[in-house]
Design an enzyme around this catalytic site. Structure first.
Site, mmCIF file in Angstrom:
data_model
loop_
_atom_site.group_PDB
_atom_site.id
_atom_site.type_symbol
_atom_site.label_atom_id
_atom_site.label_comp_id
_atom_site.label_asym_id
_atom_site.label_seq_id
_atom_site.Cartn_x
_atom_site.Cartn_y
_atom_site.Cartn_z
ATOM 1 N N SER A 75 0.731 -1.093 -0.115
ATOM 2 C CA SER A 75 0.062 0.076 -0.175
ATOM 3 C C SER A 75 0.999 1.246 0.086
ATOM 4 O O SER A 75 1.918 1.081 0.397
ATOM 5 C CB SER A 75 -0.778 0.054 1.306
ATOM 6 O OG SER A 75 -1.565 -1.169 1.317
HETATM 7 N N1 SAM Z 1 -0.337 -5.082 4.086
HETATM 8 C C1 SAM Z 1 0.267 -5.434 2.867
HETATM 9 C C2 SAM Z 1 1.761 -4.740 2.990
HETATM 10 O O1 SAM Z 1 2.117 -4.208 3.952
HETATM 11 O O2 SAM Z 1 2.459 -4.921 1.773
HETATM 12 C C3 SAM Z 1 -0.520 -5.042 1.731
HETATM 13 C C4 SAM Z 1 -1.567 -5.723 1.330
HETATM 14 S S1 SAM Z 1 -2.197 -5.945 -0.002
HETATM 15 C C5 SAM Z 1 -3.105 -4.527 -0.322
HETATM 16 C C6 SAM Z 1 -3.731 -6.944 0.304
HETATM 17 C C7 SAM Z 1 -3.233 -8.323 0.647
HETATM 18 O O3 SAM Z 1 -4.419 -9.101 1.100
HETATM 19 C C8 SAM Z 1 -2.830 -9.334 -0.475
HETATM 20 O O4 SAM Z 1 -1.620 -9.971 -0.053
HETATM 21 C C9 SAM Z 1 -3.738 -10.258 -0.463
HETATM 22 O O5 SAM Z 1 -3.453 -11.548 -1.318
HETATM 23 C C10 SAM Z 1 -4.204 -10.270 0.806
HETATM 24 N N2 SAM Z 1 -5.685 -11.057 0.992
HETATM 25 C C11 SAM Z 1 -6.654 -10.857 0.119
HETATM 26 N N3 SAM Z 1 -7.789 -11.547 0.676
HETATM 27 C C12 SAM Z 1 -7.368 -12.187 1.736
HETATM 28 C C13 SAM Z 1 -7.935 -13.174 2.644
HETATM 29 N N4 SAM Z 1 -8.997 -13.519 2.755
HETATM 30 N N5 SAM Z 1 -6.960 -13.306 3.621
HETATM 31 C C14 SAM Z 1 -5.770 -12.959 3.935
HETATM 32 N N6 SAM Z 1 -5.025 -12.227 2.935
HETATM 33 C C15 SAM Z 1 -6.027 -11.866 1.931
#
Ligand code: SAM
Length: 233
Positions: A75
């Site tokens: 993000s």
């Molecule tokens: N917090 C992260 C960072 O600092 O890099 C950025 C996260 S990215 C915007 C969103 C993440 O949520 C992705 O890696 C995606 O695979 C994960 N995601 C989506 N649905 C999810 C779920 N149900 N459970 C766990 N992770 C999930």
């Protein structure tokens, strides 16, 4: 990012990254109103370039999200700082992060709370994040693989929960796993545009506040979006 074999070049690169972090904090984060000094210090300290693919290192401190593989993103720095500030961490909390991605937000949370559990649905991203965190000596983050829309009941309740992917509704299991006095921050809305929502559990009741507009990748899971299509589960 791999270190250069030349120690002087390496020192110069680290100084350059530190200067970019300082500018990121001043011009992108403080300027937009994030004030918590502990959050600002954490954003100054964590080497964001360590959490992006090597070819993206030069862009690591830009005012934007960046791709990290599997169609996912790290993000925008301001959004990481804002969501972290909204959690109101003082240092002794147990925090749940849903959406480990690169591990960057987890590394920030690790400096501000006692313990972080971070759930990621892609095992490959989870493993890369574990390795990055270990490289930096971060030892209070546990990265687990699963559907974070169900929370992580094994370690509940949590003093703070942050969801770094967008959901059509506040996932009920996350509200249930919030401790008394706890804060949950989650982007809620449509698939491509959402509002940042904070839920607070106080006196056994849940109070919701809606803040700024954001655009996150979707939360895919039982209480998020289906893997294909736009239909809610
Ligand atoms: N917090 C992260 C960072 O600092 O890099 C950025 C996260 S990215 C915007 C969103 C993440 O949520 C992705 O890696 C995606 O695979 C994960 N995601 C989506 N649905 C999810 C779920 N149900 N459970 C766990 N992770 C999930």
């Amino acid at each position: 990012m791999p270190d250069s074999p030349d120690p002087e070049a390496n020192d110069a690169a680290q100084r350059d990254f530190a200067a970019q972090r300082e500018s990121m904090v001043t011009n992108q984060i403080e300027m937009r109103g994030v004030r918590d000094p502990r959050v600002l210090d954490a954003m100054r300290a964590v080497p964001r370039h360590h959490f992006v693919p090597a070819f993206q290192a030069a862009s690591a401190y830009h005012d934007a999200p960046l791709p990290i593989g599997q169609g996912q993103t790290i993000s925008q720095p301001y959004i990481v700082a804002l969501m972290t500030e909204m959690l109101e961490l003082e240092g002794d909390e147990r925090v749940l992060e849903v959406g480990t991605g690169s591990g960057y937000q987890a590394a920030i949370l690790a400096r501000l709370a006692a313990e972080v559990i971070s759930v990621e649905r892609f095992a490959a991203l989870a493993q890369e994040a574990r390795e990055r965190l270990a490289d930096l000596g971060v030892d209070n983050v546990q990265v687990v693989v699963g559907d974070g829309s169900l929370g992580w009941p094994e370690a509940a309740p949590y003093d703070a929960i942050v969801v770094t992917a967008a959901s059509p509704e506040v996932p009920p299991p996350l509200e249930e796993q919030l401790a008394e006095g706890g804060r949950l921050v989650v982007p809620i809305g449509q698939r491509w545009t959402q509002s940042l929502v904070r839920v607070r559990r106080k006196g056994g009741r849940l109070k919701r506040e809606t803040t700024i507009s954001v655009a996150f990748v979707p939360l895919i899971g039982a209480h998020g979006w289906q893997q294909r299509g736009e239909t809610r589960l």
